[in-house]
Motif scaffolding. Structure first.
Motif, mmCIF file in Angstrom:
data_model
loop_
_atom_site.group_PDB
_atom_site.id
_atom_site.type_symbol
_atom_site.label_atom_id
_atom_site.label_comp_id
_atom_site.label_asym_id
_atom_site.label_seq_id
_atom_site.Cartn_x
_atom_site.Cartn_y
_atom_site.Cartn_z
ATOM 1 N N ALA A 82 0.822 -1.216 0.000
ATOM 2 C CA ALA A 82 0.000 0.000 0.000
ATOM 3 C C ALA A 82 0.851 1.259 0.000
ATOM 4 O O ALA A 82 0.508 2.244 -0.652
ATOM 5 N N TRP A 83 1.984 1.213 0.741
ATOM 6 C CA TRP A 83 2.820 2.414 0.869
ATOM 7 C C TRP A 83 4.196 1.952 1.324
ATOM 8 O O TRP A 83 4.417 1.621 2.477
ATOM 9 N N MET A 84 5.137 1.967 0.411
ATOM 10 C CA MET A 84 6.460 1.414 0.672
ATOM 11 C C MET A 84 7.186 2.141 1.792
ATOM 12 O O MET A 84 7.849 1.505 2.622
ATOM 13 N N SER A 85 7.086 3.462 1.862
ATOM 14 C CA SER A 85 7.779 4.201 2.920
ATOM 15 C C SER A 85 7.323 3.749 4.305
ATOM 16 O O SER A 85 8.132 3.655 5.236
ATOM 17 N N VAL A 86 6.047 3.463 4.456
ATOM 18 C CA VAL A 86 5.530 3.025 5.751
ATOM 19 C C VAL A 86 5.969 1.590 6.030
ATOM 20 O O VAL A 86 6.327 1.247 7.167
ATOM 21 N N GLY A 87 5.972 0.749 5.003
ATOM 22 C CA GLY A 87 6.441 -0.618 5.192
ATOM 23 C C GLY A 87 7.900 -0.659 5.625
ATOM 24 O O GLY A 87 8.263 -1.363 6.580
ATOM 25 N N VAL A 88 8.737 0.097 4.936
ATOM 26 C CA VAL A 88 10.152 0.150 5.303
ATOM 27 C C VAL A 88 10.311 0.726 6.707
ATOM 28 O O VAL A 88 11.110 0.240 7.516
ATOM 29 N N LEU A 90 8.200 0.565 9.199
ATOM 30 C CA LEU A 90 7.796 -0.453 10.161
ATOM 31 C C LEU A 90 8.904 -1.471 10.353
ATOM 32 O O LEU A 90 9.209 -1.888 11.483
ATOM 33 N N SER A 91 9.558 -1.878 9.266
ATOM 34 C CA SER A 91 10.665 -2.826 9.355
ATOM 35 C C SER A 91 11.824 -2.243 10.151
ATOM 36 O O SER A 91 12.417 -2.909 11.010
ATOM 37 N N VAL A 92 12.164 -0.979 9.885
ATOM 38 C CA VAL A 92 13.272 -0.333 10.589
ATOM 39 C C VAL A 92 12.951 -0.172 12.068
ATOM 40 O O VAL A 92 13.802 -0.401 12.935
ATOM 41 N N HIS A 93 11.733 0.240 12.385
ATOM 42 C CA HIS A 93 11.348 0.378 13.788
ATOM 43 C C HIS A 93 11.469 -0.966 14.504
ATOM 44 O O HIS A 93 12.012 -1.036 15.626
ATOM 45 N N THR A 94 10.992 -2.026 13.881
ATOM 46 C CA THR A 94 11.077 -3.350 14.493
ATOM 47 C C THR A 94 12.535 -3.736 14.731
ATOM 48 O O THR A 94 12.892 -4.277 15.788
ATOM 49 N N MET A 95 13.405 -3.434 13.765
ATOM 50 C CA MET A 95 14.823 -3.748 13.906
ATOM 51 C C MET A 95 15.462 -2.904 15.010
ATOM 52 O O MET A 95 16.333 -3.383 15.744
ATOM 53 N N SER A 96 15.014 -1.666 15.154
ATOM 54 C CA SER A 96 15.604 -0.787 16.168
ATOM 55 C C SER A 96 15.257 -1.238 17.588
ATOM 56 O O SER A 96 15.932 -0.849 18.542
ATOM 57 N N CYS A 97 14.222 -2.036 17.740
ATOM 58 C CA CYS A 97 13.833 -2.560 19.052
ATOM 59 C C CYS A 97 14.550 -3.863 19.390
ATOM 60 O O CYS A 97 14.453 -4.350 20.529
ATOM 61 N N ASN A 241 20.160 -9.605 10.353
ATOM 62 C CA ASN A 241 19.689 -10.875 9.785
ATOM 63 C C ASN A 241 18.165 -10.899 9.702
ATOM 64 O O ASN A 241 17.588 -11.306 8.683
ATOM 65 N N SER A 242 17.515 -10.445 10.768
ATOM 66 C CA SER A 242 16.056 -10.386 10.755
ATOM 67 C C SER A 242 15.564 -9.203 9.936
ATOM 68 O O SER A 242 14.540 -9.286 9.254
ATOM 69 N N GLY A 243 16.300 -8.081 9.987
ATOM 70 C CA GLY A 243 15.907 -6.911 9.214
ATOM 71 C C GLY A 243 15.924 -7.166 7.722
ATOM 72 O O GLY A 243 15.121 -6.589 6.970
ATOM 73 N N ARG A 244 16.834 -8.023 7.268
ATOM 74 C CA ARG A 244 16.874 -8.359 5.840
ATOM 75 C C ARG A 244 15.598 -9.070 5.416
ATOM 76 O O ARG A 244 15.130 -8.896 4.284
ATOM 77 N N LEU A 245 15.042 -9.864 6.308
ATOM 78 C CA LEU A 245 13.753 -10.497 5.994
ATOM 79 C C LEU A 245 12.659 -9.443 5.885
ATOM 80 O O LEU A 245 11.755 -9.557 5.050
ATOM 81 N N GLY A 246 12.744 -8.409 6.727
ATOM 82 C CA GLY A 246 11.772 -7.328 6.625
ATOM 83 C C GLY A 246 11.837 -6.622 5.289
ATOM 84 O O GLY A 246 10.802 -6.338 4.668
ATOM 85 N N ILE A 247 13.040 -6.343 4.824
ATOM 86 C CA ILE A 247 13.186 -5.685 3.524
ATOM 87 C C ILE A 247 12.735 -6.615 2.405
ATOM 88 O O ILE A 247 12.134 -6.170 1.420
ATOM 89 N N ALA A 248 13.007 -7.907 2.525
ATOM 90 C CA ALA A 248 12.532 -8.865 1.517
ATOM 91 C C ALA A 248 11.016 -8.833 1.425
ATOM 92 O O ALA A 248 10.439 -8.801 0.326
ATOM 93 N N ALA A 249 10.336 -8.822 2.580
ATOM 94 C CA ALA A 249 8.872 -8.781 2.574
ATOM 95 C C ALA A 249 8.362 -7.476 1.975
ATOM 96 O O ALA A 249 7.395 -7.472 1.205
ATOM 97 N N CYS A 250 9.010 -6.367 2.307
ATOM 98 C CA CYS A 250 8.612 -5.076 1.719
ATOM 99 C C CYS A 250 8.791 -5.092 0.209
ATOM 100 O O CYS A 250 7.946 -4.588 -0.540
ATOM 101 N N ALA A 251 9.903 -5.660 -0.259
ATOM 102 C CA ALA A 251 10.166 -5.725 -1.695
ATOM 103 C C ALA A 251 9.104 -6.549 -2.405
ATOM 104 O O ALA A 251 8.658 -6.205 -3.510
#
Length: 381
Positions: A82-88, A90-97, A241-251
């Motif tokens: 729906a919106w790539m900036s928000v998806g990315v 969300l992934s970055v926020h999750t990784m930052s935690c 390692n987990s963040g890369r999965l987040g970017i894969a899902a966003c892609a």
């Protein structure tokens, strides 16, 4: 297009239905205008927080949903479609935690995690520097112990949410012992001495602010150090390692959105007396696009399932990031081609999708780095 997924239970199905509703009604209608204006979607992140979507894979004790990564990544795909900036974001926020959730003390987690996971605070992940990108161990931002605090001096680069985040999970050098001299600090954005440069002028993801962060003798309380001194790089690589999965899902979400747009356009566009989707040359292009999306989705789900079972997944995460982001670049480029001249205009979203796809091959480790990781894993097997 609604993509059929194999979800673990009814609760997961209900969650994904909620996410699709939010994506359709609250994200997609605002994406184009925000991206054109370079406007950061802070209200949308607050909405995700109120909806319980900023802490999905983390423990319920601190406000998370304790969901499997398999389900979390499917949520991420829907948001990114729906919106790539928000998806990315969300992934970055999750990784930052990650570092705090997995390596902080219970006292630290009780103090910080509820607001981080509940949506009151938005995070950023500060690892890269102007001269330390792929070579993260070469970072030079220095934290010197000064009584009950660290005095931090240096510059972090390419920070997603830079200047917008409420906290920065920051890797700093506390000794000269190479990769073993890096520590992790949870830095409040309001810390005196911390400042953000003007946002980078990017070709895509213009709604997602990216900026350098400068520390000028910024005093960070020592009780904000996560784990022991010297453990920071290990924490950073675990999170990646987990963040890369987040970017894969966003892609994959971005590629799915491009495929959907291309199919809809081809079905409605008539040439020589029939819809262009009926021409074999175009059918084959669309079929290859669909195959690329489905294959990429399978790679990230396979890696996520391994992660959820406690199996090694480093190689699979790099494969997923490599395959999914290369697929996103190809599928979005093909979508522009399917739309022809219309695809090259801003009247349709595929040109934006194409611009957004490029950076997925670069951040969270370039795809050249992913190939190095995969090769090393093969040699050590």
């Amino acid at each position: 297009m609604t993509v059929d997924r194999v979800l673990p239970d009814t609760d997961a199905e209900d969650l994904l239905a909620l996410v699709r509703e939010i994506a359709r009604d609250e994200l997609a209608p605002h994406a184009a205008k925000h991206e054109e204006a370079g406007q950061f979607p802070r209200e949308q992140f607050r909405l995700l927080g109120r909806s319980g979507l900023l802490g999905l894979p983390y423990a319920e004790r601190w406000g998370g949903a304790e969901l499997s990564y398999e389900v979390y990544l499917q949520v991420l795909e829907e948001v990114a479609a729906a919106w790539m900036s928000v998806g990315v974001g969300l992934s970055v926020h999750t990784m930052s935690c990650w570092a705090l959730a997995h390596h902080g003390t219970d006292e630290q987690r009780d103090r910080f995690l509820p607001d981080m996971l509940g949506g009151d605070l938005l995070g950023a992940y500060a690892l890269s520097e102007p001269h330390a990108g792929s070579d993260a161990a070469a970072l030079t931002t220095r934290a010197r112990r000064d009584g009950d605090a660290y005095a931090v001096t240096g510059t972090k680069a390419w920070i997603t949410h830079g200047g917008e985040a409420d906290f920065y999970t920051t890797m700093v050098r506390t000794s000269d012992d190479g990769s073993r001299g890096i520590s992790c600090l949870l830095v409040d954005a309001a810390t005196p001495g911390l400042s953000a440069a003007a946002p980078e002028r990017k070709m895509g993801l213009t709604g997602s602010t990216t900026a350098q962060i400068t520390f000028d003798a910024a005093r960070v309380p020592a009780d904000r150090r996560i784990g022991p001194e010297g453990a920071g790089l290990r924490f950073a690589l675990e999170a990646l390692n987990s963040g890369r999965l987040g970017i894969a899902a966003c892609a994959v979400g971005l590629a799915q959105a491009a495929l959907d747009e291309a199919v809809a356009y081809a079905a409605g566009r008539t040439q020589f007396g029939r819809p262009i989707i009926d021409f074999q040359g175009l059918e084959f292009v669309l079929a290859d696009m669909a195959a690329a999306v489905d294959t990429a989705r399978a790679t990230y789900l396979d890696a996520a399932r391994r992660r959820d079972r406690g199996l090694p997944f480093v190689r699979q995460a790099s494969v997923a990031k490599l395959v999914a982001t290369d697929a996103a670049m190809k599928v979005t480029t093909d979508a522009v081609q399917v739309l022809g001249g219309a695809g090259y205009t801003r009247d349709f979203p595929v040109e934006r999708y194409m611009r957004e796809a490029k950076v997925t091959q670069i951040f969270e480790g370039t795809n050249q780095i992913q190939r190095m990781v995969i090769a090393r894993q093969l040699k050590s097997a």
